[in-house]
Enzyme design. Sequence first.
Site, PDB file in Angstrom:
ATOM      1  N   HIS A 403      25.591  16.081  45.127  1.00  0.00           N
ATOM      2  CA  HIS A 403      24.136  17.019  45.809  1.00  0.00           C
ATOM      3  C   HIS A 403      23.630  17.539  44.772  1.00  0.00           C
ATOM      4  O   HIS A 403      22.607  18.154  44.915  1.00  0.00           O
ATOM      5  CB  HIS A 403      24.766  18.074  46.866  1.00  0.00           C
ATOM      6  CG  HIS A 403      25.113  19.207  46.115  1.00  0.00           C
ATOM      7  ND1 HIS A 403      26.111  19.501  45.301  1.00  0.00           N
ATOM      8  CD2 HIS A 403      24.731  20.653  46.315  1.00  0.00           C
ATOM      9  CE1 HIS A 403      26.003  20.807  44.803  1.00  0.00           C
ATOM     10  NE2 HIS A 403      25.354  21.496  45.550  1.00  0.00           N
ATOM     11  N   LYS A 479      10.160  29.142  41.607  1.00  0.00           N
ATOM     12  CA  LYS A 479      11.398  29.925  42.180  1.00  0.00           C
ATOM     13  C   LYS A 479      11.347  31.447  42.436  1.00  0.00           C
ATOM     14  O   LYS A 479      10.597  31.895  41.810  1.00  0.00           O
ATOM     15  CB  LYS A 479      12.495  29.813  40.450  1.00  0.00           C
ATOM     16  CG  LYS A 479      13.164  28.440  40.772  1.00  0.00           C
ATOM     17  CD  LYS A 479      13.830  28.695  39.247  1.00  0.00           C
ATOM     18  CE  LYS A 479      15.552  28.235  39.363  1.00  0.00           C
ATOM     19  NZ  LYS A 479      15.974  27.534  40.414  1.00  0.00           N
TER      20      LYS A 479
END
Lengths: 480, 180
Positions: A403, A479
């Site tokens: 992932h 972010k």
Amino acid sequence: MSEVKLERIDANRWLIPQTGSMKVPGVIYANEKIRELLKNDESPKQVANVAHLPGIVNYSLAMPDIHWGYGFPIGGVAAFDMDEGIVSPGGVGYDINCGCRLVATDLTLADVKDKIKDLTTALYQNIPSGVGSTGQVKLSGKDQKKVLEEGARWAVKAGYGSLEDLETTEDGGAISGADPELVSARAMERGKQQLGTLGSGNHFLEIEVVQEICDETAAQAFGLRKGQIVIMIHSGSRGLGYQICDDYLALMVKHAQETGIALPDRQLACAYLASPRGRNYLAAMACGANYAWANRQLLMHRTREIFEKTLRMAPRELGMRLVYDVCHNIAKIESFQIKGQTKKLCVHRKGATRAYPAGHEAVPARYRGVGQPVLIPGDMGSGSYVLVGQPKAMEETFGSACHGAGRLMSRTQATKVSRGRSISRELADQGVLVMAGSKGTLSEEMPEAYKNLNDVVQVVHEAGIAKKVAKLKSISCIKG
Amino acid sequence: MIKRGAGVILREEFINPPFSKGEDQDIIFALEGGLGYALPMQKYKVFNHTADIGCEIFGKTRKELFAKSVAALFDLMLEQKSGKGKVSATQSITVAGSDLEDLLINFLREILYFFNGQQWVVTNCHVSEITRKHIVAQLSGEPYNPKKHQVKIEIKAVTYHGLSIKKAKVGWKARVIFDV
């Protein structure tokens, strides 16, 4: 030093032999280089711990991005028998349906080169991120229930996107069986404010450029070509998901004696799939998963609007479309061939992505000829990969692949290493414009804190569970 | 006996002296105004954990250990600027657990919810009763204010992984891993 013995199976797999009260052996996907890194890690022991749980089928698995988590390792995959097996909230993780979505555009690098700063600023200002941020959508109690039941379908009905988006979302953007009545008031409260927010930590929104095409046929099917601008969104179910996990974990720990299951780690607390408690968790978890899909759908919709406004382009000119949306923290009931028979199993993917091959009915019709897109986000500097699921994943890994790159350094180590450096400047030198809510996040998430993404992807590629389709390079990142 | 009235916490119940200027290196939650007492501070350290944050907390007594765990949790999450914080509320909480370790996790869970669920920063924790399975604590705090409390890191949850509470040479030592 890890006390677990690893025996080499082949260039990309290591076996943890079944010992003591382990019910099955463990298998870790890793090459020599990654195996070396595991010598200082607790994660192989965690793979062995998971192998103790009742009803586990074949192997306790870990992908090459494996690292030390709590309870299950991150990068862990484990499937359980529906009659004798268990479901574990810790095997899903706090961020239920944390996942990625990749959005393609008709833009090229040349089209946005001079606008990157404007775009990034607009994204940063208009997409709520960071701890405690609240979304622009205020949900009524009735609407929130619908979000939990219908996931991304609710978002599309509410005007945030098109029906086409649902076709290329894993499970059509909603798992069935979600029951909001089984979600606590606390979880509901936390979820009410946070729909359409990115979150903090490793969650991000990136503008990326397709740097390299590795598989022309699959890339064409996915609508990807070299030099194209794409957007990667990494987020999950926010506070609602964390609270659901925590509530059910507390419940399962409290009643641990009832199940009579000896746990090597309390964080592995679980309930039998056939028990009311196990079923209730799955129904609550589905609510968290659906919320996450609605969240990513909203984030994508907002991104579309920002691109249109900033670039002053019509939707048709932008050509934004969802390539795929995958979840990588989930437990799902899926069918596999076990000893020649089709069996329904509960597959836990904790930091692992589904990777179904060509022909599988769960793969969207338009990709069925090549297989399911597998999205692998990397660190801020390295960019990401798009892979495609392969038949071997069905045989060996319950249709799963890695992932991400996987952490290498702890957050404290990363903070120490980055002291006196400007991570945003370093990234700017590599052509990545970063805007983050805090300097701390940048330090903790610095590229060196992660394993080399190329190594991780090479392992799943060589092992034949997912094949490389395209490499993406980030040019801008926001972010929390 | 603990005497309590209108949220006032008695001085003698505190192991550490009340906050005064000049002690701020050691004191995480320096309440100025309000009750005037700080959480018992210092003595916690962070240990490396790849994905999450591990924390080792020390206390002379179990009461101190639990109160310091609250302080450690907030110190990890927030950078607090000096300045007046309004003490908005004081409340008493009672938490149960199956053993001391479970009790600590359940206690910290409740405390974390004050922040994550109610945007409330706990500035003062006083443990009035503790057994292996039961704790009563009085908390005071102020609403989260981004201008005063800068978030350093989001703590998603308190985990059971690697959890331990042991008797140390002097007092108690706990190890907890927070999911971030």
